[in-house]
Design a protein around this motif. Structure first.
Motif, PDB file in Angstrom:
ATOM      1  N   LYS A  62       0.867  -1.185   0.000  1.00  0.00           N
ATOM      2  CA  LYS A  62       0.000   0.000   0.000  1.00  0.00           C
ATOM      3  C   LYS A  62       0.897   1.226   0.000  1.00  0.00           C
ATOM      4  O   LYS A  62       1.734   1.405   0.885  1.00  0.00           O
ATOM      5  N   LEU A  63       0.747   2.039  -1.040  1.00  0.00           N
ATOM      6  CA  LEU A  63       1.560   3.243  -1.169  1.00  0.00           C
ATOM      7  C   LEU A  63       0.740   4.481  -0.822  1.00  0.00           C
ATOM      8  O   LEU A  63      -0.441   4.561  -1.146  1.00  0.00           O
ATOM      9  N   GLY A  64       1.407   5.425  -0.212  1.00  0.00           N
ATOM     10  CA  GLY A  64       0.845   6.754  -0.026  1.00  0.00           C
ATOM     11  C   GLY A  64       1.239   7.591  -1.225  1.00  0.00           C
ATOM     12  O   GLY A  64       1.774   7.069  -2.204  1.00  0.00           O
ATOM     13  N   PRO A  65       1.017   8.878  -1.169  1.00  0.00           N
ATOM     14  CA  PRO A  65       1.444   9.736  -2.280  1.00  0.00           C
ATOM     15  C   PRO A  65       2.969   9.673  -2.450  1.00  0.00           C
ATOM     16  O   PRO A  65       3.709   9.790  -1.479  1.00  0.00           O
ATOM     17  N   VAL A  66       3.417   9.420  -3.665  1.00  0.00           N
ATOM     18  CA  VAL A  66       4.851   9.387  -3.962  1.00  0.00           C
ATOM     19  C   VAL A  66       5.152  10.364  -5.087  1.00  0.00           C
ATOM     20  O   VAL A  66       4.303  10.642  -5.933  1.00  0.00           O
ATOM     21  N   GLU A  67       6.368  10.872  -5.079  1.00  0.00           N
ATOM     22  CA  GLU A  67       6.797  11.815  -6.103  1.00  0.00           C
ATOM     23  C   GLU A  67       7.068  11.095  -7.427  1.00  0.00           C
ATOM     24  O   GLU A  67       6.704  11.581  -8.490  1.00  0.00           O
ATOM     25  N   ASP A  68       7.729   9.936  -7.344  1.00  0.00           N
ATOM     26  CA  ASP A  68       8.121   9.209  -8.553  1.00  0.00           C
ATOM     27  C   ASP A  68       7.863   7.719  -8.339  1.00  0.00           C
ATOM     28  O   ASP A  68       8.584   7.053  -7.600  1.00  0.00           O
ATOM     29  N   LEU A  69       6.834   7.188  -9.001  1.00  0.00           N
ATOM     30  CA  LEU A  69       6.460   5.787  -8.862  1.00  0.00           C
ATOM     31  C   LEU A  69       7.590   4.859  -9.310  1.00  0.00           C
ATOM     32  O   LEU A  69       7.832   3.830  -8.690  1.00  0.00           O
ATOM     33  N   GLN A  70       8.285   5.202 -10.363  1.00  0.00           N
ATOM     34  CA  GLN A  70       9.353   4.356 -10.876  1.00  0.00           C
ATOM     35  C   GLN A  70      10.443   4.143  -9.829  1.00  0.00           C
ATOM     36  O   GLN A  70      10.872   3.020  -9.583  1.00  0.00           O
ATOM     37  N   THR A  71      10.886   5.208  -9.189  1.00  0.00           N
ATOM     38  CA  THR A  71      11.916   5.101  -8.163  1.00  0.00           C
ATOM     39  C   THR A  71      11.426   4.272  -6.986  1.00  0.00           C
ATOM     40  O   THR A  71      12.150   3.413  -6.472  1.00  0.00           O
ATOM     41  N   THR A  72      10.196   4.508  -6.558  1.00  0.00           N
ATOM     42  CA  THR A  72       9.624   3.762  -5.441  1.00  0.00           C
ATOM     43  C   THR A  72       9.500   2.285  -5.789  1.00  0.00           C
ATOM     44  O   THR A  72       9.860   1.420  -4.990  1.00  0.00           O
ATOM     45  N   TYR A  73       9.004   1.988  -6.981  1.00  0.00           N
ATOM     46  CA  TYR A  73       8.832   0.593  -7.410  1.00  0.00           C
ATOM     47  C   TYR A  73      10.187  -0.115  -7.499  1.00  0.00           C
ATOM     48  O   TYR A  73      10.321  -1.262  -7.079  1.00  0.00           O
ATOM     49  N   ASP A  74      11.185   0.573  -8.034  1.00  0.00           N
ATOM     50  CA  ASP A  74      12.530  -0.012  -8.115  1.00  0.00           C
ATOM     51  C   ASP A  74      13.078  -0.322  -6.720  1.00  0.00           C
ATOM     52  O   ASP A  74      13.716  -1.349  -6.514  1.00  0.00           O
ATOM     53  N   SER A  75      12.841   0.572  -5.763  1.00  0.00           N
ATOM     54  CA  SER A  75      13.289   0.342  -4.383  1.00  0.00           C
ATOM     55  C   SER A  75      12.576  -0.857  -3.773  1.00  0.00           C
ATOM     56  O   SER A  75      13.187  -1.658  -3.059  1.00  0.00           O
ATOM     57  N   ILE A  76      11.294  -1.001  -4.058  1.00  0.00           N
ATOM     58  CA  ILE A  76      10.522  -2.150  -3.567  1.00  0.00           C
ATOM     59  C   ILE A  76      11.057  -3.435  -4.184  1.00  0.00           C
ATOM     60  O   ILE A  76      11.301  -4.424  -3.485  1.00  0.00           O
ATOM     61  N   ALA A  77      11.256  -3.439  -5.499  1.00  0.00           N
ATOM     62  CA  ALA A  77      11.762  -4.627  -6.185  1.00  0.00           C
ATOM     63  C   ALA A  77      13.153  -5.010  -5.692  1.00  0.00           C
ATOM     64  O   ALA A  77      13.461  -6.196  -5.535  1.00  0.00           O
ATOM     65  N   VAL A 161       1.582  -0.212 -12.967  1.00  0.00           N
ATOM     66  CA  VAL A 161       2.848  -0.603 -13.593  1.00  0.00           C
ATOM     67  C   VAL A 161       2.513  -1.572 -14.711  1.00  0.00           C
ATOM     68  O   VAL A 161       1.922  -2.619 -14.480  1.00  0.00           O
ATOM     69  N   TRP A 162       2.855  -1.197 -15.916  1.00  0.00           N
ATOM     70  CA  TRP A 162       2.605  -2.044 -17.093  1.00  0.00           C
ATOM     71  C   TRP A 162       3.922  -2.701 -17.489  1.00  0.00           C
ATOM     72  O   TRP A 162       4.921  -2.016 -17.685  1.00  0.00           O
ATOM     73  N   GLN A 163       3.917  -3.993 -17.646  1.00  0.00           N
ATOM     74  CA  GLN A 163       5.111  -4.702 -18.106  1.00  0.00           C
ATOM     75  C   GLN A 163       5.060  -4.786 -19.633  1.00  0.00           C
ATOM     76  O   GLN A 163       4.030  -5.132 -20.204  1.00  0.00           O
ATOM     77  N   TYR A 164       6.185  -4.493 -20.284  1.00  0.00           N
ATOM     78  CA  TYR A 164       6.232  -4.525 -21.737  1.00  0.00           C
ATOM     79  C   TYR A 164       5.834  -5.885 -22.291  1.00  0.00           C
ATOM     80  O   TYR A 164       5.080  -5.979 -23.239  1.00  0.00           O
ATOM     81  N   ASN A 165       6.371  -6.960 -21.702  1.00  0.00           N
ATOM     82  CA  ASN A 165       6.092  -8.283 -22.260  1.00  0.00           C
ATOM     83  C   ASN A 165       4.609  -8.608 -22.205  1.00  0.00           C
ATOM     84  O   ASN A 165       4.078  -9.262 -23.082  1.00  0.00           O
ATOM     85  N   THR A 166       3.884  -8.129 -21.200  1.00  0.00           N
ATOM     86  CA  THR A 166       2.443  -8.349 -21.120  1.00  0.00           C
ATOM     87  C   THR A 166       1.732  -7.580 -22.225  1.00  0.00           C
ATOM     88  O   THR A 166       0.832  -8.095 -22.872  1.00  0.00           O
ATOM     89  N   LEU A 167       2.156  -6.352 -22.458  1.00  0.00           N
ATOM     90  CA  LEU A 167       1.533  -5.536 -23.500  1.00  0.00           C
ATOM     91  C   LEU A 167       1.812  -6.106 -24.883  1.00  0.00           C
ATOM     92  O   LEU A 167       0.940  -6.145 -25.731  1.00  0.00           O
ATOM     93  N   GLN A 168       3.040  -6.550 -25.101  1.00  0.00           N
ATOM     94  CA  GLN A 168       3.415  -7.048 -26.411  1.00  0.00           C
ATOM     95  C   GLN A 168       2.771  -8.396 -26.721  1.00  0.00           C
ATOM     96  O   GLN A 168       2.485  -8.692 -27.863  1.00  0.00           O
ATOM     97  N   GLN A 169       2.517  -9.216 -25.707  1.00  0.00           N
ATOM     98  CA  GLN A 169       1.876 -10.505 -25.947  1.00  0.00           C
ATOM     99  C   GLN A 169       0.438 -10.321 -26.409  1.00  0.00           C
ATOM    100  O   GLN A 169      -0.075 -11.112 -27.175  1.00  0.00           O
TER     101      GLN A 169
END
Length: 176
Positions: A62-77, A161-169
């Motif tokens: 569960k995320l609160g307001p974040v400035e940059d989703l990409q940075t937050t998601y990368d930190s989580i991963a 978060v959209w994964q490229y491989n899911t979109l391309q399939q």
């Protein structure tokens, strides 16, 4: 000849299974789930973490307001890497309302078309302009694997978060 007594054997079996199950639960709790939750709680923007151990393991964040989703998601991963099996999935929970969800569904074709055509800069610009026309603050970023979408309207926010491989399939044809 010795006789095997059924009742003591069943009792031993039940006690053994209970001990093994309890041991697995303790291991899972103190060597997997709790350390992972602690690591994820240190990531900026993370409000709550729920780990559902299984095959695959599901990590609900569960995320609160974040400035940059990409940075937050990368930190989580990054925090998850090495903690759980490779087939685990991250589910991002946000604070959307019906109006924001509906607006997002209306904006989705812009992303799908941009990926299909490969016009990423145009896709991002079109998406953000179309969202702004509806009074929604939007931010779309990309890396080599994902497209990160952030929408905010008032106190509500939506993350995807959209994964490229899911979109391309979904496009048909060959995918590598």
């Amino acid at each position: 000849m010795s006789r095997i007594r059924l009742v003591p054997m069943l009792l031993i079996l039940i006690v053994s299974l209970a001990v093994f199950f309890a041991g697995w639960q303790v291991y899972k709790r103190y060597n997997l789930v709790d350390p992972l939750k602690t690591d994820l709680q240190t990531v900026s923007g993370v409000q709550n973490v729920d780990v559902i151990v299984g095959n695959p393991t599901v990590i609900r964040v569960k995320l609160g307001p974040v400035e940059d989703l990409q940075t937050t998601y990368d930190s989580i991963a990054e925090a998850i890497t090495g903690s759980v099996n490779a087939g685990s999935s991250i589910v991002i929970l946000d604070n959307k309302d019906k109006a924001l969800q509906q607006a997002y569904e209306n904006l989705n074709p812009i992303i799908l078309e941009g990926v299909h055509k490969g016009n990423y800069q145009e896709m991002i610009t079109s998406f953000e302009k179309a969202a702004a026309a509806q009074g929604i603050k939007a931010k779309v970023t990309m890396d080599a694997h994902n497209i990160y979408v952030q929408l905010q309207q008032g106190s509500h926010y939506l993350y995807d978060v959209w994964q490229y491989n899911t979109l391309q399939q979904g496009q048909g044809g060959a995918a590598s």
